[in-house]
Every structure is written in structure tokens, then in C-alpha cells.
Design an enzyme around this catalytic site. Structure first.
Site, PDB file in Angstrom:
ATOM      1  N   ARG A 481      80.122  60.434  34.414  1.00 32.65           N
ATOM      2  CA  ARG A 481      80.756  60.269  33.111  1.00 32.65           C
ATOM      3  C   ARG A 481      82.169  59.743  33.346  1.00 32.65           C
ATOM      4  NH1 ARG A 481      81.513  63.334  29.095  1.00 32.65           N
ATOM      5  NH2 ARG A 481      83.749  63.257  28.744  1.00 32.65           N
ATOM      6  N   SER A 506      78.678  64.920  28.048  1.00 30.66           N
ATOM      7  CA  SER A 506      77.663  63.878  28.183  1.00 30.66           C
ATOM      8  C   SER A 506      77.805  63.209  29.541  1.00 30.66           C
ATOM      9  CB  SER A 506      77.822  62.835  27.076  1.00 30.66           C
ATOM     10  OG  SER A 506      77.400  63.346  25.837  1.00 30.66           O
ATOM     11  N   GLU A 590      70.675  60.175  29.612  1.00 25.63           N
ATOM     12  CA  GLU A 590      71.703  61.195  29.395  1.00 25.63           C
ATOM     13  C   GLU A 590      71.247  62.585  29.834  1.00 25.63           C
ATOM     14  OE1 GLU A 590      74.715  62.779  25.852  1.00 25.63           O
ATOM     15  OE2 GLU A 590      73.090  61.385  25.370  1.00 25.63           O
TER      16      GLU A 590
END
Length: 698
Positions: A481, A506, A590
Site C-alpha cells: 500500500r 487497504s 485487495e
């Protein structure tokens, strides 16, 4: 003048306060976020044994409470007070807000703050006046100040609050009037006290004030600091706050429960686990990736750079394929180690064509002096190589992660309940901004994107439920990320080597920080030192670069400077995660990590570069998830060692633990990771420019 000060003072101006040991039944150790400095003032509530220097925690039934200010250092340790920040008055306002709440809730009759006048920025008297006003306005007349104590001491400023209808001398913990200082004389109007030194008559309150000061002047703040228990999680929380935020009731509610989701994983391994491991480890997938990359690279070197003829393309392609395959064959294709070895190989074979490049470049010379032309040539070569390396790493990041995307597309998220699915879809769709803004203390109910506060509460509850149901990804998977972080928070991260995520995190199973969603902006971080030093512009692994045109703005507001971070996080298998699959945007691959996550920082690499456009303050950070079992929540520190040497040494009873304990090492792994020198080249391939915001927000 003093009345003017109190009129101008806004008694509602309280500063963010963090409870540094949430396990205590009576909260009593706090940090106060006064500005964006990496060191912050704090305070401890405690009590003393009568007449002595021995302090202990407050407990139910205590009637006398002391407030002891301290400084929370950048390493998360407690030290002697260094200052109260730019606004001592706002600090005092915040401290006494907590003190009054504590006194009312636990029926404490008296409370005293002692602070060195030298640490008040010349505002000692203003602080006393403000405290007087606060007590009068907030206590409804139930508490008053002992003003006779104000001017007793030239070194300390004292503020003592006591319940109005209780005699001071009757409160346990308040010293008796000193017979060393005063003689008690009976008179027709009652007892009077004579100062033995001056022979002057004083009031009872003056005698009590002098006796209190006499006893407390002998006490040291060091004695309070020596055996203080603090929560490492709470420190990380306090140092990850930005100055501008909206700390609503919901923010506080979810902040208090965040640690529940940082516990060791209870979810079963996802069904796709074996397929994932095969996808990134099989020789077949690595051969395929090497072949695709080699064919594209050979064509680029021919058509774009004219390094060799078209008839040589196939031969060069085969050579590049062998170089790449031999570099990556023993590493998972989405790992930093694989990307690092790949970057080193790519850099090596591009260097082989330097003479070809120089021949072409020198044909463009137009009479420049040798020294000037040498500098032009150096910069042009560095820019050309930087662009090439960034494109190559961008390509491999997508191709090597191809199996992860295919697997995610096939995942339907069927294990989750309807309400859990709703929460996941809301987050993966357009709701993540508002959801995370609330958890970060940034949500403004008057200015939000798509979700009201009530809708956010429902979504977070559904997501929390989804994490309790949860997924567990296989060990050995790195997730990625990005994050844009203010300079003060980044500096605290560097000192502590730990970071706390308030929001849902995320991440992607693919190395998205190297340009999957945009043109690569920072491609040189994976290189070995010599090559990286040639191409980076900051020349600064962990530090921040302040450009000349930013110095003034930075001094006025350190949050002006931002640091762009690419996270490579290992250990996500240790906690329950949510793997949305088709419930989200499957091509993003994800994986959502839980709110309240703490990670240990293993390595920070300079990722700055210039390929025609300069990118400063870009860092690749390799980190590892830490669960509550791995993170000891509180320790007892040796305050003597701390203040004398800066070392934070843990203590058990009266016996020191041999190993040094501080925030740079408290979560260190049993196995030290060897970081290859070519890490620098890949770090500089970090690109967060066009990345979906949920992979950056934080």
C-alpha cells in the site's frame, strides 16, 4: 493585565489527550498533543506516602492527588519535563480538564500541580490565574484554589485545588502544619501561627501552604518517572495523530476498541492459499514472466534505443530471459526480495549498453567545454537509466503478480453474511473515504463525501463483524500500500520504528506501489548502494529533505512537508483479514487489514530520483505486522538510566532486564532479516500518483 489575559483565554481550547496506559482502572498517565513536534508533554496522576518521596498509582479511596508533568520523547519514553509547547496555557487547560473529571468521578478532595517556572515560557502566573478561572467556572463552586501557595517558591509554580467544604488539614495526604517552621499559639480568636524565622503572625492557610511547599520541594519528578508503566500501543496512537481532526464520540468509541482486531488470527486459511503459493513460487510462472519481460525489453532496446540491429533481437531476448530467470528463480514473484534481485539484474544488463548510449549521446555535442559536457552526460545517462529501470520494474510488478489477480477474480466472498457483505461492498466502493476519515479523526459531518455518521457507524460495525468472521492469508505473502504522511508523523515513525494504523488498511497482493495505476515516479530504491547513490537525489535513507523554497513554510507548519511512502508489509497472515474478491474490485487484488493494526518497521530506503522530474521525500518502508501477543503493552522503565543516558531499560521488581528496550528494538524479530543492497533501486520505483485513494489514505 491579568484580567485581560483571562478574558482573552478560551476555556474550551483543550488539546488532544491520549491515555498511555488504558489498562488502569483509574486513567492516570497521559500525553498531550500540543503541536507537531515529535516530543510532546504529558502528565501523571499519582499520590505519595505521607512525608516521603515514594509515589504510587491512584486507587479508589485516595483523597489527595498529585499532577506530575513530563515529556514523552520521540522514542516513546518518559523523561523530565522539557517544556509545555507553544501554548502552556492550553496545556494547563487540558490537564485540569482531566483533573477535574478525575476528582469528581473518584471523589478526590485535593489535587496539586507543581511545575518548574523555567518550563512555562514566562507564563507561570498566567497559568495559575487561568487554573483559578477554570476551577471556578467548571466546578460549580465545589472546589477552590489555595492561593497562599502561589508565591511561596521562586523555583516552582504551585497550584492546589481542594474541595471547598473540607478543611485542608483533614484531607489524608496533605501534610500537617510544620512545627519546624511555625509555632502554634492559642488566642481569643482561635489558633494563630508564628513564623519561627521572622516572628511574623501568619494565617492557617499560609502555614499550610508553607508546609506543603516544604514537603514537596524535597520531592523529585525523577522518582515519579522511575517506575512508570506506559502502553506502547497508546504511544503509537498519540504519535500518529495529525493536528487537524474531528474527534467525535464515534472516533473515541472505535479508538477504544481498535486493539481487539490486532489479536492473533482465528480465521481458517483461505481456500485459495495453496493456489496463491504455487502461483508466485512455481518455476513455470517465473519462466513465463521472464519470457514476457525479455521479449518486450529486447524490442525496446532495439526500437527505442537503437542499441543493436533487428536481427539480434531474438538473441538478446533469450539472454535477458536467462538473466531474469536466474535472478528470480528462488524468490516469490511478488516479494521485495524478488523485485530487488530483478532490479539488480536489469541494472546490470542496461549498464552493458552504456558505451552504445554514449556513442549516440556524444554525437549531439555542440562544442560545450569538457567539464560542462561531462556534467550534461552524467545527468542524461542517469535520467535515461532511471526511466528504463522504472519501466522495467513497473512491467514485472504487473506480470509477476498476474496469478494473484486471476485468483482474486475467482473469489466470491461467499463466507460472509449479508450484512458483512454490505459493509465490505460499501468500503470497497465509494464509502471507504468517509469510513476511514471517521477512524482517522478527519470526518466532518457537515462536509462528507457519500455517507452520514449513522451510515458510517453501521458500515464499521458490519466490517468489524466481517473481521471477526475473517480470512487468513498464507504465510510468506507480502502486501503493498502507499501513504502520504506529514513530516512530524514520519519523524515519529523513524524514531519509534513502529506505526499505528487507525483506519482499515487497504493493501494489494500485487506490488502496486511501483506503478500499476500510473506512470512510475520513484524507481531506483532497489539498487545496491553504489548504483543507488548515483541515481537518488536526496541521498538520505530515513531523513527528510526540505527544499529551499519550503523552509519558511516548514518552520511555520511542519505538516506542510509530506513524505510519500510505499509500504511492503509482511506478516499479514498473523491477523484476521478481509479478502473481498469479487465483493470489491477484483483486479486490485485487495486484502483489507484490520483497523488498530500495528506494524514494526524493518527497513526504510531512500526512493528519491530524477528522471527529468525530481521526486523528493519518497521512501520504501518494509514492515511486519505485530499482534497483541507479540507486543508487550506496558513495561516498567528505569527512570534513572533514562534521564542520565537516554536508554530505556525495562525493570522487573528491582532487577534490570539485561537487554536494552526501546522503540527502535522492542518489536525486533528473533531472526534478523538481511536486506540486500540492491533494495535501493526498487524503492525509487515507488509510484502512488494515480493509485486508488483507498490504497493511500491514512
Amino acid at each position: 493585565m491579568m484580567e485581560l489575559i483571562t478574558e482573552l483565554f478560551d476555556e474550551d481550547t483543550t488539546l488532544p489527550i491520549t491515555n498511555l496506559n488504558p489498562k488502569k482502572k483509574i486513567p492516570q498517565i497521559f500525553s498531550v498533543h500540543v503541536d507537531d513536534a515529535i516530543e510532546q508533554p504529558g502528565f501523571r496522576l499519582c499520590t505519595y506516602t505521607s512525608g516521603g518521596d515514594t509515589n504510587r498509582d491512584l486507587k479508589m479511596g485516595d483523597k489527595m492527588m498529585h499532577i506530575v508533568p513530563f515529556t514523552l520523547t520521540a522514542k516513546g519514553s518518559i523523561a523530565k519535563l522539557k517544556g509545555l509547547g507553544p501554548s502552556p496555557i492550553n496545556y494547563i487547560n487540558s490537564v485540569f480538564t482531566v483533573a477535574m473529571q478525575t476528582m469528581r468521578q473518584y471523589k478526590i478532595d485535593a489535587c496539586m500541580l507543581r511545575i518548574l517556572k523555567s518550563k512555562t515560557a514566562g507564563q507561570a502566573r498566567q497559568i495559575q490565574v487561568i487554573a483559578d478561572r477554570l476551577i471556578r467556572s467548571r466546578s460549580g463552586g465545589r472546589y477552590v484554589l489555595l492561593k497562599e501557595l502561589w508565591d511561596y517558591d521562586k523555583k516552582y509554580a504551585y497550584i492546589l485545588i481542594h474541595r471547598k467544604n473540607v478543611s485542608l488539614e483533614d484531607i489524608p495526604g496533605v501534610p500537617e502544619i510544620s512545627t519546624e517552621l511555625f509555632t502554634k499559639v492559642e488566642s481569643k480568636v482561635g489558633d494563630v501561627y508564628i513564623n519561627k524565622d521572622t516572628g511574623a503572625q501568619v494565617t492557617k492557610n499560609e502555614a499550610i501552604a508553607a508546609s506543603i511547599a516544604q514537603e514537596n520541594d524535597k520531592r523529585t519528578d525523577q522518582a515519579v518517572i522511575v517506575k512508570v508503566k506506559i502502553s506502547r500501543r497508546a504511544i503509537a496512537q498519540s504519535q500518529s495523530l495529525e493536528s487537524s481532526r474531528f474527534e467525535s464520540e464515534l472516533f473515541q468509541k472505535y479508538e477504544s476498541t481498535a486493539a481487539n482486531f490486532n489479536k492473533p488470527a482465528t480465521a481458517p486459511l483461505i481456500p485459495e492459499a495453496e493456489e496463491m503459493k504455487i502461483g508466485i513460487n512455481s518455476l513455470a510462472s517465473k519462466t513465463k514472466a521472464a519470457k514476457i519481460i525479455a521479449e518486450g525489453t529486447a524490442n525496446e532496446l532495439h526500437y527505442d534505443y537503437k542499441f543493436f540491429s533487428k536481427s539480434e533481437v531474438d538473441e538478446v531476448s533469450e539472454k535477458i530471459k536467462d538473466v531474469i530467470f536466474n535472478a528470480i528463480k528462488n524468490e516469490p514473484t511478488t516479494s521485495i526480495k524478488c523485485l530487488e534481485k530483478y532490479a539488480a539484474a536489469v541494472n546490470q544488463f542496461f549498464e552493458e549498453y552504456k558505451d552504445n548510449w554514449l556513442d549516440k549521446h556524444n554525437k549531439t555535442r555542440k562544442g560545450q567545454p569538457d567539464e560542462v559536457w561531462g556534467e550534461i552526460t552524467k545527468n542524461a545517462w542517469n535520467a535515461a537509466k532511471t526511466k528504463f529501470l522504472k519501466r522495467m520494474i513497473y512491467s514485472f510488478s504487473g506480470i509477476g503478480a498476474g496469478p494473484m489477480i486471476d485468483i482474486t477474480i475467482a473469489c466470491d466472498g461467499s463466507k460472509y453474511t449479508p450484512s458483512q457483505k454490505r459493509g465490505i461492498r460499501e468500503y470497497c466502493g465509494s464509502g471507504y473515504t468517509d469510513i476511514n476519515n471517521l477512524l482517522l479523526g478527519r470526518y466532518n459531518p457537515e462536509r462528507y463525501d457519500v455517507m452520514s455518521e449513522k451510515e458510517i457507524e453501521s458500515a464499521i460495525n458490519n466490517l468489524d463483524s466481517a473481521f471477526e468472521n475473517g480470512d487468513r492469508i498464507p504465510e510468506g505473502i507480502t502486501v503493498y500500500r502507499a501513504q502520504s504522511m506529514t513530516a512530524p508523523i514520519y519523524e515519529a515513525l523513524v524514531k519509534n520504528k513502529v506505526f499505528y494504523f487507525r483506519n482499515f488498511v487497504s493493501t494489494s497482493l500485487t506490488p502496486i506501489i511501483f506503478g500499476r495505476f500510473g506512470i512510475t515516479h520513484a524507481g531506483i530504491g532497489l539498487l545496491e548502494p553504489e548504483a543507488r547513490n548515483e541515481l537518488t537525489v536526496d541521498k538520505n535513507e530515513e531523513g527528510i529533505t526540505i527544499n529551499p523554497n519550503e523552509i519558511r513554510a516548514y518552520k511555520e507548519n511542519p505538516e506542510y512537508v509530506k513524505v510519500q511512502i510505499g509500504w511492503a508489509i509482511d506478516g499479514a497472515h498473523k491477523v484476521n483479514v478481509v479478502y473481498p474478491g469479487s465483493l470489491g474490485i477484483a483486479t486490485e487484488a485487495e486484502v483489507i487489514l484490520p483497523r488498530g493494526l500495528m506494524v514494526k518497521v524493518n527497513k526504510i530506503t531512500d526512493a528519491s530520483n530524477n528522471d527529468g522530474t525530481t521526486s523528493n521525500n519518497t521512501k520504501l518502508i518494509q514492515a511486519e505486522v505485530m499482534t497483541t501477543e507479540e507486543l508487550t503493552e506496558s513495561v516498567i522503565y528505569d527512570g534513572d538510566r533514562l534521564m542520565e543516558t537516554g536508554e530505556v531499560v525495562a525493570m522487573t521488581g528491582d532487577i534490570e532486564i539485561e537487554d536494552r528496550v526501546d522503540f527502535a528494538s522492542f518489536v525486533s524479530s528473533n531472526v534478523k532479516q538481511k536486506v540486500e543492497s540492491s533494495l535501493g533501486i526498487i524503492a525509487s520505483c515507488i509510484d502512488i500518483t494515480n493509485m486508488p485513494y483507498k490504497f493511500v489514505q491514512g
